[in-house]
Design a protein around this motif. Structure first.
Motif, PDB file in Angstrom:
ATOM      1  N   LYS A  38       0.844  -1.191   0.000  1.00 30.45           N
ATOM      2  CA  LYS A  38       0.000   0.000   0.000  1.00 30.45           C
ATOM      3  C   LYS A  38       0.878   1.238   0.000  1.00 30.45           C
ATOM      4  CE  LYS A  38      -4.144  -1.789   2.020  1.00 30.45           C
ATOM      5  NZ  LYS A  38      -5.257  -1.610   2.899  1.00 30.45           N
ATOM      6  N   GLU A  76      -4.895   6.429  -0.725  1.00 26.94           N
ATOM      7  CA  GLU A  76      -4.176   5.174  -0.501  1.00 26.94           C
ATOM      8  C   GLU A  76      -4.578   4.158  -1.556  1.00 26.94           C
ATOM      9  OE1 GLU A  76      -3.247   3.470   3.581  1.00 26.94           O
ATOM     10  OE2 GLU A  76      -4.791   2.088   2.858  1.00 26.94           O
ATOM     11  N   ILE A  77      -3.575   3.536  -2.170  1.00 29.99           N
ATOM     12  CA  ILE A  77      -3.848   2.508  -3.171  1.00 29.99           C
ATOM     13  C   ILE A  77      -2.898   1.336  -2.962  1.00 29.99           C
ATOM     14  CG2 ILE A  77      -4.721   4.143  -4.908  1.00 29.99           C
ATOM     15  CD1 ILE A  77      -2.030   3.796  -6.363  1.00 29.99           C
ATOM     16  N   GLU A  78      -3.253   0.231  -3.538  1.00 38.47           N
ATOM     17  CA  GLU A  78      -2.443  -0.979  -3.496  1.00 38.47           C
ATOM     18  C   GLU A  78      -1.691  -1.093  -4.820  1.00 38.47           C
ATOM     19  OE1 GLU A  78      -1.042  -4.473  -1.735  1.00 38.47           O
ATOM     20  OE2 GLU A  78      -2.585  -3.235  -0.822  1.00 38.47           O
TER      21      GLU A  78
END
Length: 145
Positions: free
Chosen positions: A2, A10-12
């Protein structure tokens, strides 16, 4: 993993998408790890070159060869060694954009492209003498507007 991005929260991301820039980018030499984000669709420009270690730096980037079909340059032996690249190595070239409030006046920096060895995910910013820092992205009707 992440990450927290400048523009998308927030991103993966997959660890395999991390690009190493050993010498950093001019003005941001201490940031060495980035990922390319393509919010408009896979390999659709503009893209975001986002630090994976913080919300900044983050750069909007374009493929200059898609905009300026005659854009060509040579990579020095030293740059080739840094990038672990030869004439058979797949690569991608990116130009950092300046995006003003009126996006139609967006320009890209053709003088300092970021070249990525896409096989090994290693990149370097190279400096060219024959190009300008601010080259229009969009059509002629907007260049003088």
């Amino acid at each position: 993993m992440k990450i927290v991005t400048r523009d998308f929260g927030e991103i993966e991301i997959d660890d395999s998408t991390i690009i190493s820039i050993p010498n950093g980018i001019l003005g941001f030499e201490d940031t060495k790890r980035y990922t390319l984000l393509s919010p408009l669709g896979e390999d659709t420009f503009p893209m975001w070159l986002q630090s994976v270690d913080g919300t900044s730096p983050c750069f909007v980037v374009y493929d200059p060869m898609l905009i300026y079909s005659d854009y060509r340059f040579e990579i020095t032996d030293e740059e080739q060694a840094l990038l672990k690249i030869d004439e058979n190595t797949p690569y991608r070239c990116l130009a950092v954009a300046i995006v003003p409030d009126d996006y139609r006046k967006t320009t890209i920096n053709l003088r300092c492209p970021i070249v990525i060895n896409t096989k090994d995910s290693i990149a370097a910013q190279i400096i060219l003498e024959d190009y300008d820092f601010k080259c229009p992205v969009y059509s002629e009707e907007y260049k003088e507007a």
